[in-house]
Design a protein around this motif. Structure first.
Motif, PDB file in Angstrom:
ATOM      1  N   ARG A   1      -9.844  -5.707  -0.256  1.00 34.12           N
ATOM      2  CA  ARG A   1      -9.290  -7.059  -0.342  1.00 34.12           C
ATOM      3  C   ARG A   1      -8.232  -7.162  -1.444  1.00 34.12           C
ATOM      4  NH1 ARG A   1     -10.058 -11.744   1.820  1.00 34.12           N
ATOM      5  NH2 ARG A   1     -11.781 -10.902   3.066  1.00 34.12           N
ATOM      6  N   GLU A   2      -8.467  -6.511  -2.561  1.00 38.44           N
ATOM      7  CA  GLU A   2      -7.561  -6.660  -3.697  1.00 38.44           C
ATOM      8  C   GLU A   2      -6.394  -5.677  -3.681  1.00 38.44           C
ATOM      9  OE1 GLU A   2      -5.667  -7.814  -7.174  1.00 38.44           O
ATOM     10  OE2 GLU A   2      -7.042  -8.862  -5.829  1.00 38.44           O
ATOM     11  N   TYR A   3      -6.590  -4.471  -3.144  1.00 39.44           N
ATOM     12  CA  TYR A   3      -5.573  -3.432  -3.264  1.00 39.44           C
ATOM     13  C   TYR A   3      -4.989  -2.974  -1.933  1.00 39.44           C
ATOM     14  CZ  TYR A   3      -8.198  -3.115  -7.630  1.00 39.44           C
ATOM     15  OH  TYR A   3      -8.862  -3.410  -8.792  1.00 39.44           O
ATOM     16  N   GLY A   4      -5.636  -3.319  -0.805  1.00 40.44           N
ATOM     17  CA  GLY A   4      -5.241  -2.726   0.459  1.00 40.44           C
ATOM     18  C   GLY A   4      -5.742  -1.291   0.542  1.00 40.44           C
ATOM     19  N   ASN A   5      -5.275  -0.582   1.533  1.00 41.31           N
ATOM     20  CA  ASN A   5      -5.639   0.819   1.710  1.00 41.31           C
ATOM     21  C   ASN A   5      -4.779   1.675   0.780  1.00 41.31           C
ATOM     22  OD1 ASN A   5      -6.086   3.445   2.558  1.00 41.31           O
ATOM     23  ND2 ASN A   5      -6.164   2.920   4.727  1.00 41.31           N
ATOM     24  N   LEU A   6      -5.396   2.310  -0.196  1.00 45.44           N
ATOM     25  CA  LEU A   6      -4.686   3.145  -1.169  1.00 45.44           C
ATOM     26  C   LEU A   6      -4.708   4.614  -0.785  1.00 45.44           C
ATOM     27  CD1 LEU A   6      -6.034   1.470  -4.427  1.00 45.44           C
ATOM     28  CD2 LEU A   6      -3.752   1.215  -3.453  1.00 45.44           C
ATOM     29  N   SER A   7      -5.016   4.898   0.468  1.00 46.84           N
ATOM     30  CA  SER A   7      -5.081   6.270   0.959  1.00 46.84           C
ATOM     31  C   SER A   7      -6.031   7.092   0.083  1.00 46.84           C
ATOM     32  CB  SER A   7      -3.680   6.871   1.026  1.00 46.84           C
ATOM     33  OG  SER A   7      -3.678   8.105   1.714  1.00 46.84           O
ATOM     34  N   SER A   8      -5.638   8.281  -0.346  1.00 48.17           N
ATOM     35  CA  SER A   8      -6.575   9.183  -1.027  1.00 48.17           C
ATOM     36  C   SER A   8      -7.112   8.617  -2.335  1.00 48.17           C
ATOM     37  CB  SER A   8      -5.903  10.531  -1.289  1.00 48.17           C
ATOM     38  OG  SER A   8      -4.860  10.409  -2.239  1.00 48.17           O
ATOM     39  N   ALA A   9      -6.394   7.696  -2.971  1.00 43.27           N
ATOM     40  CA  ALA A   9      -6.818   7.149  -4.268  1.00 43.27           C
ATOM     41  C   ALA A   9      -7.942   6.127  -4.136  1.00 43.27           C
ATOM     42  CB  ALA A   9      -5.624   6.512  -4.980  1.00 43.27           C
ATOM     43  N   PHE A  10      -8.210   5.646  -2.943  1.00 40.05           N
ATOM     44  CA  PHE A  10      -9.067   4.481  -2.763  1.00 40.05           C
ATOM     45  C   PHE A  10     -10.482   4.680  -3.309  1.00 40.05           C
ATOM     46  CE2 PHE A  10     -11.814   1.573  -0.438  1.00 40.05           C
ATOM     47  CZ  PHE A  10     -11.091   0.388  -0.446  1.00 40.05           C
ATOM     48  N   VAL A  11     -11.108   5.829  -3.045  1.00 41.53           N
ATOM     49  CA  VAL A  11     -12.514   5.991  -3.421  1.00 41.53           C
ATOM     50  C   VAL A  11     -12.717   5.989  -4.932  1.00 41.53           C
ATOM     51  CG1 VAL A  11     -13.296   7.109  -1.306  1.00 41.53           C
ATOM     52  CG2 VAL A  11     -12.341   8.497  -3.144  1.00 41.53           C
TER      53      VAL A  11
END
Length: 352
Positions: free
Chosen positions: A306-316
């Motif tokens: 919700r706050e960042y969107g999909n950050l690809s590999s950084a997300f987890v």
């Protein structure tokens, strides 16, 4: 292998969905795309799609619509080294370690290409040793964080070093592409920029919560390669995103989880924490259904989306950071990332 500390970094500017919709309708691209594309973009940006805002490495949303190979490469080359170093510096600070304590640095990205790679920029900006082992991993898409940690585990297990600095950095605004394909348009509305980092160590750090990497597994299914991937057009990255992705994510993630739990002699109900890549709202819903979870179980993934969107590999890294900051109950945690390929990786964490 033990987690010593996590760090994250974001660009300076946050843009809401409404900001993006207004910028799109005011841009030249609005006139270039057809009415169906207008309707798709409006549906994603004006309704609840699980994302409220994204942080993008642009001073103004007008810059997003200057789409050419040189501009996009310049954006990546400018911001990827900075974000990677900021996340890495944050992790080092939280770990209370000096730069010279790091024996290896591993940097993962899929949204741009530099040669020499980003690892050298991180060494320079953080003052790491010139003799540090440096690795650059590319082409793994949203799944990239777990292979990064798998390499770190191998290095630490082989006693090549005491501490590894793991970094995933994505400047998704440097992989912007627009046309009338629905998957391309939805991608443009989902992805944000950011970096995550972790200091990973051979021994448990003193006076810190214990987070130990125990079991890991991977799955690579080339038969589903065309469902989710980057392709090159006119010197730019174009994201291929299909409607099959939520189903594929859930199926592959479940297969990896089942295999790992069986090897560890654990049951699914013994997992108390879920550190999952989100992908998007529909992916999270598919994961919940497949795993038999309620929405509360994936709250950290949902809040990060919700706050960042999909950050690809950084997300987890952002999900893990939120769970640790919230002092989530210990026990067995499951961390998993999945994406292009179609690939999926997972790991059991023993958390005290």
């Amino acid at each position: 292998m033990y987690l010593h500390a996590v760090g994250t970094a974001l660009p300076e500017r946050r843009y809401t969905k409404n900001d993006c919709w207004e910028a799109f309708t005011a841009s030249d691209w609005f006139g270039r795309l057809n009415a169906r594309s207008h309707a798709i973009a409006k549906s994603v940006l004006r309704r609840d799609n699980g994302i409220e805002a994204r942080w993008l490495a642009v001073d103004s949303l007008d810059e997003v619509f200057a789409i050419d190979a040189d501009t996009l490469h310049r954006r990546f080359a400018t911001h990827a080294p900075r974000l990677a170093a900021e996340a890495g510096g944050s992790a080092l600070h939280r770990a209370a370690l000096a730069p010279e304590a790091i024996g290896a640095v591993i940097v993962t990205t899929c949204t741009g290409y530099l040669c020499p790679g980003l690892s050298g920029y991180v060494v320079e900006r953080l003052g790491l040793s010139r003799h540090v082992l440096g690795f650059d991993l590319v082409g793994q898409g949203c799944a990239g964080a777990l292979p990064n940690w798998q390499l770190a585990s191998a290095l630490l297990g082989a006693q090549q070093c005491e501490h590894v600095l793991s970094i995933c950095v994505e400047v998704c605004s440097a992989a912007m592409y627009l046309d009338d394909d629905p998957g391309v348009l939805i991608s443009a509305c989902l992805f944000g920029d950011g970096a995550g980092a972790a200091v990973l160590s051979r021994r448990r750090p003193p006076n810190r919560r214990g987070v130990e990497w125990r079991e890991t597994a991977s799955l690579i299914n080339p038969a589903a390669r065309e469902a989710l991937r980057f392709e090159h057009r006119a010197g730019m990255l174009r994201n291929v995103l299909t409607t099959a992705v939520p189903r594929l994510a859930a199926e592959h993630a479940d297969e990896v989880l089942v295999a790992t739990l069986a090897r560890a002699g654990l049951s699914r109900d013994q997992v108390r924490g879920w550190i999952l890549h989100a992908g998007g709202r529909d992916v999270l819903l598919a994961l919940e259904e497949r795993f038999g979870l309620d929405s509360e179980a994936l709250r950290y993934s949902r809040e990060a989306l919700r706050e960042y969107g999909n950050l690809s590999s950084a997300f987890v890294y952002f999900v893990l950071d939120a769970a640790l900051a919230d002092a989530a109950p210990g026990g067995w945690w499951w961390m998993s990332s999945f994406g292009a390929g179609f690939t999926c990786h997972g790991a059991l964490l023993a958390v005290e």
